[in-house]
Design an enzyme around this catalytic site. Structure first.
Site, PDB file in Angstrom:
ATOM      1  N   HIS A 135       0.935  -1.230  -0.062  1.00  0.00           N
ATOM      2  CA  HIS A 135       0.009  -0.005  -0.163  1.00  0.00           C
ATOM      3  C   HIS A 135       0.846   1.295  -0.130  1.00  0.00           C
ATOM      4  CE1 HIS A 135       0.601   0.919   4.179  1.00  0.00           C
ATOM      5  NE2 HIS A 135       0.672  -0.275   4.348  1.00  0.00           N
ATOM      6  N   HIS A 144      11.826  -1.203 -12.751  1.00  0.00           N
ATOM      7  CA  HIS A 144      11.661  -2.583 -13.088  1.00  0.00           C
ATOM      8  C   HIS A 144      11.545  -3.302 -11.474  1.00  0.00           C
ATOM      9  CE1 HIS A 144      13.136  -6.612 -14.632  1.00  0.00           C
ATOM     10  NE2 HIS A 144      12.009  -6.763 -14.074  1.00  0.00           N
TER      11      HIS A 144
END
Length: 217
Positions: A135, A144
């Protein structure tokens, strides 16, 4: 089931195979492909067009969205700066994406990845197999997040940074732009721009030169 949508890819390497597989699972057909160094072999019967030549002439206007299917973060950023296109996304059906997360254009999310509520994933990002973005994370453009990497809550990752396979980042850490976090590293302290960190706990072992991109100027 017949394909109902269409997309183009720029990049004909191994990463394009993975993205094609995702798109096909979503009934999206790849109808054209470009590459910096097109191989002689065709891709599913399609000729792979010379991207470098087309970039020099002026990249054509496409009749369907494009995804830059290049694994190298810097090259993906360079191409995104050069190509004006309607960029699509590729998100595998097995990925779990919160309705309260934001996903940028051109981003690819592979099988089993999780993106939790309040997370913001930038443009042209690669979230690899079974990566976990918790979150309120912020993932910069062209980053990446490698297979099985775990980013705990409130982590910030700068543009172009590569989080290695199996790395763990504890909550509220800030990782700078164009960094490399080694495979299996455990990041417990903030990481400055352009640094490479490895180990448990992760330590800086070197710095790279900033990439020659307009976003860095």
């Amino acid at each position: 089931m017949a394909a109902t949508k269409y997309m183009y890819l720029y990049g004909a390497g191994g990463h394009s195979k993975v993205i094609t597989d995702i798109l096909n699972s979503l009934d999206i057909e790849v109808i054209g492909m470009f590459d910096d160094n097109p191989p002689d072999a065709k891709f599913k019967g399609m000729e792979i067009r010379d991207g470098i030549r087309l970039l020099g002439l002026g990249f054509p206007e496409l009749d369907a969205p494009l995804i830059i299917s290049v694994g190298n973060n810097q090259r993906r950023a360079e191409l995104a700066e050069l190509i004006t296109a309607n960029y699509g996304t590729a998100i595998h059906g097995s990925a779990i994406i919160s309705a309260k997360a934001k996903i940028g254009v051109g981003t690819v999310i592979l099988q089993g990845a999780i993106v939790q509520a309040g997370a913001e994933v930038g443009a042209h990002v690669l979230v690899n197999t079974a990566a976990s973005i918790d979150h309120d994370n912020s993932i910069g453009d062209y980053a990446h997040v490698s297979p099985h990497a775990t980013l705990c809550g409130h982590v910030r990752v700068g543009a172009g940074t590569h989080i290695g396979a199996g790395a763990v980042v504890i909550p509220s850490i800030q990782i700078g732009r164009w960094c490399t976090v080694g495979a299996g590293a455990v990041v417990i302290r903030d990481v400055p721009d352009f640094a490479t960190v490895v180990g448990n706990p992760a330590k800086v072992i070197k710095f790279r030169e900033p990439p020659n991109l307009s976003i860095e100027k």
